[in-house]
Scaffold this motif. Structure first.
Motif, PDB file in Angstrom:
ATOM      1  N   ASP A  83      -3.813 -53.857  12.235  1.00 32.97           N
ATOM      2  CA  ASP A  83      -2.393 -53.538  12.364  1.00 32.97           C
ATOM      3  C   ASP A  83      -1.773 -54.229  13.573  1.00 32.97           C
ATOM      4  O   ASP A  83      -0.711 -54.847  13.470  1.00 32.97           O
ATOM      5  N   VAL A  84      -2.435 -54.160  14.722  1.00 30.72           N
ATOM      6  CA  VAL A  84      -1.884 -54.752  15.944  1.00 30.72           C
ATOM      7  C   VAL A  84      -1.856 -56.270  15.854  1.00 30.72           C
ATOM      8  O   VAL A  84      -0.854 -56.912  16.184  1.00 30.72           O
ATOM      9  N   ASP A  95      -0.197 -72.439  19.077  1.00 32.05           N
ATOM     10  CA  ASP A  95      -0.461 -72.656  20.500  1.00 32.05           C
ATOM     11  C   ASP A  95      -0.170 -71.404  21.322  1.00 32.05           C
ATOM     12  O   ASP A  95      -0.922 -71.054  22.225  1.00 32.05           O
ATOM     13  N   ALA A  96       0.914 -70.721  21.002  1.00 36.46           N
ATOM     14  CA  ALA A  96       1.269 -69.502  21.731  1.00 36.46           C
ATOM     15  C   ALA A  96       0.238 -68.400  21.487  1.00 36.46           C
ATOM     16  O   ALA A  96      -0.073 -67.623  22.395  1.00 36.46           O
ATOM     17  N   ALA A  97      -0.300 -68.331  20.273  1.00 35.47           N
ATOM     18  CA  ALA A  97      -1.318 -67.323  19.971  1.00 35.47           C
ATOM     19  C   ALA A  97      -2.565 -67.542  20.816  1.00 35.47           C
ATOM     20  O   ALA A  97      -3.168 -66.579  21.305  1.00 35.47           O
ATOM     21  N   ILE A 104      -2.648 -60.057  23.445  1.00 36.10           N
ATOM     22  CA  ILE A 104      -3.053 -59.441  22.179  1.00 36.10           C
ATOM     23  C   ILE A 104      -4.204 -58.472  22.430  1.00 36.10           C
ATOM     24  O   ILE A 104      -4.222 -57.359  21.910  1.00 36.10           O
ATOM     25  N   SER A 105      -5.158 -58.894  23.252  1.00 35.40           N
ATOM     26  CA  SER A 105      -6.293 -58.047  23.594  1.00 35.40           C
ATOM     27  C   SER A 105      -5.841 -56.758  24.275  1.00 35.40           C
ATOM     28  O   SER A 105      -6.318 -55.670  23.956  1.00 35.40           O
ATOM     29  N   THR A 106      -4.894 -56.873  25.195  1.00 36.73           N
ATOM     30  CA  THR A 106      -4.371 -55.695  25.890  1.00 36.73           C
ATOM     31  C   THR A 106      -3.637 -54.771  24.920  1.00 36.73           C
ATOM     32  O   THR A 106      -3.783 -53.546  24.993  1.00 36.73           O
ATOM     33  N   ALA A 126     -11.436 -54.375  24.499  1.00 34.74           N
ATOM     34  CA  ALA A 126     -11.139 -55.075  23.243  1.00 34.74           C
ATOM     35  C   ALA A 126     -11.016 -56.553  23.589  1.00 34.74           C
ATOM     36  O   ALA A 126     -10.138 -56.948  24.345  1.00 34.74           O
ATOM     37  N   LEU A 127     -11.908 -57.360  23.060  1.00 35.37           N
ATOM     38  CA  LEU A 127     -11.951 -58.783  23.385  1.00 35.37           C
ATOM     39  C   LEU A 127     -11.551 -59.605  22.176  1.00 35.37           C
ATOM     40  O   LEU A 127     -12.072 -59.421  21.083  1.00 35.37           O
ATOM     41  N   VAL A 128     -10.587 -60.529  22.374  1.00 35.94           N
ATOM     42  CA  VAL A 128     -10.127 -61.396  21.294  1.00 35.94           C
ATOM     43  C   VAL A 128     -10.722 -62.771  21.507  1.00 35.94           C
ATOM     44  O   VAL A 128     -10.663 -63.321  22.584  1.00 35.94           O
TER      45      VAL A 128
END
Length: 128
Positions: A83-84, A95-97, A104-106, A126-128
């Motif tokens: 979902d997140v 590139d922004a991702a 995103i991880s936070t 939580a590690l991306v």
């Protein structure tokens, strides 16, 4: 009925007394890791597979909730992570991702901490 949580070491449980079986359910208090893969599309129409590793453990003071409130913890965590990620990444270019993977991880960690506390779980990372 929940009685108590056993600590580490030798413990005797699960015996038969006059035909009445006394059993126990086990749940680990160790830190466990769930690996989730989420496929989503970026703003510039590129499909990305994000791999998220979530480290969680049972809160000893909420062991009853962790034992009885969720049937499948991994599926619930996977749903929240999906979902997140699927709500954040489509608003970014590729590139922004990559640049904002810490954000995103936070976001994933905050959402999981908020939701999983009610089920007796503590989210460590939580590690991306």
């Amino acid at each position: 009925k929940f009685s108590h949580m056993l600590g580490p070491g030798l413990a005797f449980a699960g015996f038969d007394c006059c035909g009445c079986c006394i059993t126990f359910r086990s749940i680990t208090s160790r830190v466990e890791q769930n690996d989730v893969q989420v496929q989503t599309k970026t703003k510039d129409n590129v499909f990305v597979t994000a791999r998220v590793a979530v480290q969680q453990s049972v809160r000893p003071d909420n062991a009853v909730d962790a034992m009885y409130r969720l049937a499948n913890v991994n599926a619930q965590i996977e749903s929240y992570v999906s979902d997140v990620v699927r709500s954040a990444v489509p608003h970014m270019t590729l590139d922004a991702a990559f640049e904002k993977k810490d954000e995103i991880s936070t976001a994933v960690q905050q959402k999981l901490e908020q939701e999983m506390t009610a089920y007796g779980f503590q989210i460590h990372k939580a590690l991306v």
